[in-house]
Design an enzyme around this catalytic site. Sequence first.
Site, PDB file in Angstrom:
ATOM      1  N   ILE A   1     -14.788  -0.732  -0.681  1.00 53.54           N
ATOM      2  CA  ILE A   1     -14.970  -2.280  -0.129  1.00 53.54           C
ATOM      3  C   ILE A   1     -14.839  -2.189   1.354  1.00 53.54           C
ATOM      4  O   ILE A   1     -13.800  -1.320   1.723  1.00 53.54           O
ATOM      5  CB  ILE A   1     -14.570  -3.376  -0.669  1.00 53.54           C
ATOM      6  CG1 ILE A   1     -13.426  -2.848  -1.399  1.00 53.54           C
ATOM      7  CG2 ILE A   1     -15.448  -4.249  -1.342  1.00 53.54           C
ATOM      8  CD1 ILE A   1     -12.475  -4.063  -2.088  1.00 53.54           C
TER       9      ILE A   1
ATOM     10  N   LYS B   1     -14.627 -12.011  -2.623  1.00 56.67           N
ATOM     11  CA  LYS B   1     -16.098 -11.632  -3.409  1.00 56.67           C
ATOM     12  C   LYS B   1     -17.098 -12.943  -3.480  1.00 56.67           C
ATOM     13  O   LYS B   1     -16.593 -13.928  -3.859  1.00 56.67           O
ATOM     14  CB  LYS B   1     -15.962 -11.026  -4.603  1.00 56.67           C
ATOM     15  CG  LYS B   1     -15.084  -9.715  -4.747  1.00 56.67           C
ATOM     16  CD  LYS B   1     -14.820  -9.086  -6.110  1.00 56.67           C
ATOM     17  CE  LYS B   1     -13.973  -7.767  -5.829  1.00 56.67           C
ATOM     18  NZ  LYS B   1     -13.480  -7.418  -7.375  1.00 56.67           N
TER      19      LYS B   1
ATOM     20  N   GLU C   1      -2.186   4.901   9.827  1.00 56.20           N
ATOM     21  CA  GLU C   1      -2.310   5.691  10.727  1.00 56.20           C
ATOM     22  C   GLU C   1      -3.594   6.672  10.392  1.00 56.20           C
ATOM     23  O   GLU C   1      -4.359   6.879  11.210  1.00 56.20           O
ATOM     24  CB  GLU C   1      -1.060   6.870  10.747  1.00 56.20           C
ATOM     25  CG  GLU C   1       0.388   6.277  11.160  1.00 56.20           C
ATOM     26  CD  GLU C   1       0.209   5.928  12.548  1.00 56.20           C
ATOM     27  OE1 GLU C   1      -0.433   6.396  13.547  1.00 56.20           O
ATOM     28  OE2 GLU C   1       0.837   4.718  12.942  1.00 56.20           O
ATOM     29  N   TYR C   2      -3.610   6.830   9.081  1.00 55.90           N
ATOM     30  CA  TYR C   2      -4.890   7.344   8.757  1.00 55.90           C
ATOM     31  C   TYR C   2      -6.106   6.742   8.995  1.00 55.90           C
ATOM     32  O   TYR C   2      -7.302   7.059   9.561  1.00 55.90           O
ATOM     33  CB  TYR C   2      -4.853   7.456   7.237  1.00 55.90           C
ATOM     34  CG  TYR C   2      -6.172   8.276   6.534  1.00 55.90           C
ATOM     35  CD1 TYR C   2      -6.258   9.493   6.520  1.00 55.90           C
ATOM     36  CD2 TYR C   2      -7.176   7.500   6.052  1.00 55.90           C
ATOM     37  CE1 TYR C   2      -7.134  10.292   6.011  1.00 55.90           C
ATOM     38  CE2 TYR C   2      -8.213   8.149   5.597  1.00 55.90           C
ATOM     39  CZ  TYR C   2      -8.146   9.492   5.475  1.00 55.90           C
ATOM     40  OH  TYR C   2      -9.345  10.214   4.863  1.00 55.90           O
ATOM     41  N   ASP C   3      -5.957   5.250   8.784  1.00 57.32           N
ATOM     42  CA  ASP C   3      -7.191   4.318   9.054  1.00 57.32           C
ATOM     43  C   ASP C   3      -7.364   4.276  10.539  1.00 57.32           C
ATOM     44  O   ASP C   3      -8.783   4.231  10.951  1.00 57.32           O
ATOM     45  CB  ASP C   3      -6.627   2.980   8.528  1.00 57.32           C
ATOM     46  CG  ASP C   3      -6.695   2.842   7.244  1.00 57.32           C
ATOM     47  OD1 ASP C   3      -6.968   3.714   6.345  1.00 57.32           O
ATOM     48  OD2 ASP C   3      -6.115   1.569   6.492  1.00 57.32           O
TER      49      ASP C   3
ATOM     50  N   LYS D   1      -5.606  -7.570  -3.655  1.00 60.55           N
ATOM     51  CA  LYS D   1      -6.121  -6.033  -3.651  1.00 60.55           C
ATOM     52  C   LYS D   1      -4.689  -5.234  -4.000  1.00 60.55           C
ATOM     53  O   LYS D   1      -3.825  -4.865  -3.049  1.00 60.55           O
ATOM     54  CB  LYS D   1      -6.345  -5.735  -2.019  1.00 60.55           C
ATOM     55  CG  LYS D   1      -7.085  -4.219  -2.000  1.00 60.55           C
ATOM     56  CD  LYS D   1      -8.018  -4.018  -0.686  1.00 60.55           C
ATOM     57  CE  LYS D   1      -8.468  -2.708  -0.575  1.00 60.55           C
ATOM     58  NZ  LYS D   1      -7.871  -1.571  -0.850  1.00 60.55           N
TER      59      LYS D   1
ATOM     60  N   CYS E   1      40.367  -0.383   1.356  1.00 60.72           N
ATOM     61  CA  CYS E   1      39.290  -0.450   2.046  1.00 60.72           C
ATOM     62  C   CYS E   1      38.476  -1.744   2.288  1.00 60.72           C
ATOM     63  O   CYS E   1      38.270  -2.509   1.330  1.00 60.72           O
ATOM     64  CB  CYS E   1      38.063   0.812   1.280  1.00 60.72           C
ATOM     65  SG  CYS E   1      36.768   0.911   2.254  1.00 60.72           S
TER      66      CYS E   1
ATOM     67  N   GLU F   1      -7.614  -1.485 -11.292  1.00 57.89           N
ATOM     68  CA  GLU F   1      -6.814  -0.834 -10.791  1.00 57.89           C
ATOM     69  C   GLU F   1      -5.621  -0.348 -11.711  1.00 57.89           C
ATOM     70  O   GLU F   1      -5.134  -1.389 -12.224  1.00 57.89           O
ATOM     71  CB  GLU F   1      -5.924  -1.491  -9.445  1.00 57.89           C
ATOM     72  CG  GLU F   1      -5.432  -0.708  -8.556  1.00 57.89           C
ATOM     73  CD  GLU F   1      -6.332  -0.276  -7.608  1.00 57.89           C
ATOM     74  OE1 GLU F   1      -7.789  -0.249  -7.836  1.00 57.89           O
ATOM     75  OE2 GLU F   1      -6.230   0.274  -6.545  1.00 57.89           O
TER      76      GLU F   1
HETATM   77  S1  IVH Z   1     -13.625  -4.140  -5.957  1.00 54.92           S
HETATM   78  C1  IVH Z   1     -17.817  -2.831  -5.191  1.00 54.92           C
HETATM   79  N1  IVH Z   1     -11.270  -5.423  -6.236  1.00 54.92           N
HETATM   80  O1  IVH Z   1      -9.755  -0.982  -3.422  1.00 54.92           O
HETATM   81  C2  IVH Z   1     -16.367  -3.142  -5.092  1.00 54.92           C
HETATM   82  N2  IVH Z   1     -11.439  -3.181  -5.448  1.00 54.92           N
HETATM   83  O2  IVH Z   1     -12.092   0.461  -1.569  1.00 54.92           O
HETATM   84  C3  IVH Z   1     -15.474  -2.290  -5.802  1.00 54.92           C
HETATM   85  N3  IVH Z   1      -8.862  -2.572  -5.124  1.00 54.92           N
HETATM   86  O3  IVH Z   1     -11.398   1.507  -4.858  1.00 54.92           O
HETATM   87  C4  IVH Z   1     -14.138  -2.671  -5.698  1.00 54.92           C
HETATM   88  N4  IVH Z   1      -8.003  -4.433  -5.820  1.00 54.92           N
HETATM   89  O4  IVH Z   1      -9.301   0.787  -5.916  1.00 54.92           O
HETATM   90  C5  IVH Z   1     -11.886  -4.662  -6.055  1.00 54.92           C
HETATM   91  N5  IVH Z   1      -9.606  -6.858  -6.602  1.00 54.92           N
HETATM   92  C6  IVH Z   1     -10.089  -5.588  -6.139  1.00 54.92           C
HETATM   93  C7  IVH Z   1      -9.189  -4.339  -5.923  1.00 54.92           C
HETATM   94  C8  IVH Z   1      -9.941  -3.375  -5.415  1.00 54.92           C
HETATM   95  C9  IVH Z   1      -7.766  -3.154  -5.358  1.00 54.92           C
HETATM   96  C10 IVH Z   1      -8.992  -1.097  -4.705  1.00 54.92           C
HETATM   97  C11 IVH Z   1      -9.900  -0.175  -5.411  1.00 54.92           C
HETATM   98  C12 IVH Z   1     -11.059   0.186  -4.811  1.00 54.92           C
HETATM   99  C13 IVH Z   1     -10.613  -0.121  -3.449  1.00 54.92           C
HETATM  100  C14 IVH Z   1     -11.691  -0.500  -2.648  1.00 54.92           C
END
Ligand code: IVH
Length: 694
Positions: free
Chosen positions: A85, A307, A37-39, A123, A453, A180
């Site tokens: 990201i 990436k 919702e925030y997004d 993620k 029961c 993380e």
């Molecule tokens: S890379 C420049 N890799 O997602 C790239 N982030 O909005 C920096 N996160 O702040 C982040 N898993 O808290 C990267 N495999 C992953 C990730 C990850 C979770 C989180 C992290 C970051 C946010 C990106």
Amino acid sequence: MTTRDEAAREAAALSEQLHKHAHLYYVLDAPALPDAEYDKLFQRLQALEAEYPELRTPDSPTQRVGGKVLDGFTKVRHKVPMLSIRTETDITPGGASAFDARVRKELGLAEDGPQVEYVCELKFDGLAMNLRYENGVLVQAATRGDGEVGEEVTQNIRTVREIPLKLNGKAPPVVEVRGEVYMKRADFDALNERQREKIAAGQKNEKVFVNPRNAAAGAVRQLDPAIVAARPLSFFAYGLGEVTPASEGGPDCPTQFDWLQQFHAWGFPVATQTARAKGAIELIAFHENIGRQRDALPYDIDGVVYKVDSVELQRQLGFVSREPRWAVAHKYPAQEQLTEVLGIEIQVGRTGKLTPVAKLAPVFVGGVTVTNATLHNEDEARRKDVRVGDTVIVRRAGDVIPEVVGVVPESLAKPDDQRGPVVTMPHQCPVCGSVAVREEAEVDYRCTDGLFCAAQRKEAILHFAARRAVDVDGLGDKLVEQLVDANLIRTLPDLYKLGFTTLAGLDRMAEKSAMNLVDALEASKKTTLPRFLFGLGIRHVGESTAKDLAKHFGKLDAIMDATEEHLLEVNDVGPVVAQSLRTFFDQPHNREVVEQLRACGLTWEEGEPAARAPKPLAGLTFVITGTLPTLGRDEAKDKLEAAGAKVAGSVSKKTHYLVAGEEAGSKLDKARELGVAVIDEARMLEILENGVTE
Ligand code: IVH
């Protein structure tokens, strides 16, 4: 098309809402809106600002990378900013293709040119951390904060076992590993279970966390490292901050994949699912493959991250407005959603536990359509103040039962007479109508009538037939399920009315097995009093208590008719057990079941009552605090009370002993202050065995 004025008004309203929710989320660790919702609000504001760029003021929520710096921690300026990201809004396979197409375009690759190589990661849903190592030693840990300045949380992070305090192998003069900090779902559930107990025990400052990410964020920002240590955090490494260049003794890693391997070699956890992929097709395959595994992972992920693998290509691609062009987050269906509560029902579990369950307007959450969500228990439902008609946040993560995590502020703000009634638990079981009780220091109501029961039938029969009870060889859970579902057994005595013909007529039942079962049932009729008593499944009456009761009273009728006071004389029987026995035998149909079982031919030898047990600890007051190494708190309490001691809830000058386990808190301080003797579980057991010897 919105006019400029309308757009300005809407943008201002959105900014205000987003600021408010960002504060709740990042600063107070208590979000009032699901992320999705925030997004939505965020993306709407981004769209307005794209249409009218003059609305994009420097203080717009879209111009901030992440959270806000808290007071109370030392600020750290990141040597290399911690960026965010871009999130691909399209969660279908198209999201991956769109990213690949953008990368190809930026790199000027022709349509038939070579495939771009990527690293696919998970993620993780926690909070980003920068870990600085100098000559291989952890010297500083900092949160992301606003991306430029974070909070220094080194002491707290040192308690995270998965983060090496010293790097393995060859370490460069300086390296910052990013990753993380998160909490595994099982750790989160256990933590919340403890939190609920603390709240039930009257600790007003404690709270239940809404999801693992908030629990992790809350732990990292605790000012007391001892509390952090008690909240198990985990870590995955995925990125780099400042590092000594290869030319000056730093590691030579030309790709992201090499870096991940380097992190692993230094001793960091790196998710095993991480994989290399070529081109959009392999990105899509990764997204789908992880999507299938998502529920089975022991932690929450909200998507995957792609990436560009080559560090040189990353450099060429660079950044747009603080987001790298070489990475993207590709999400999955959100694990939290908003929906409406249509009703609240009470369900009875296999063990008699009564659970309030919210009936919901169907909502797609965590990849499935959810129509029911647990409210856990009466206290929880009231604490969250969930009512029929409210809009609530529902969470479904992993295979766990969906739960209502909270009510949105708009519903809470309605006048009381425009909302449904507060949840109240019935004092009768909604399935069988018997008495439902909430025992002292327990959060759950339970149906007291396990034998009758319908909700508990299968469990009761299996328990009665178990090896340690009357022992009906060959009566397993599949068969019990079949017999109960076919309505062939309703109560325990029905077991003994099953004949060979009925059994042999069951699906998948061979004549020989039917014969064996008839014999096993016959053999089980000759039993012992402790086995029979244990088999009745009376709450808190385990094998050893059943033995003690049999020894003390000699005869079943004497136990059935004993007063609570008389029951308390039995070794190891405290008020909880005594009350449970009384409630059970006060239900007429429980007595009827016993009579019918006797009529079916169950027999055991009866004896004479034993001499009355002494009360060696009469006159002494104990207080129990913290987690004891082997005994549950109720168990310890029962043992002490059975020996004649009084067990109080708080420490005072009248307390003789404080029994302290792990995580003992204020009671321990109080005892020390008052000079009350503090003992551990081992010493308590010794006192129970030998009395007070010093
Ligand atoms: S890379 C420049 N890799 O997602 C790239 N982030 O909005 C920096 N996160 O702040 C982040 N898993 O808290 C990267 N495999 C992953 C990730 C990850 C979770 C989180 C992290 C970051 C946010 C990106």
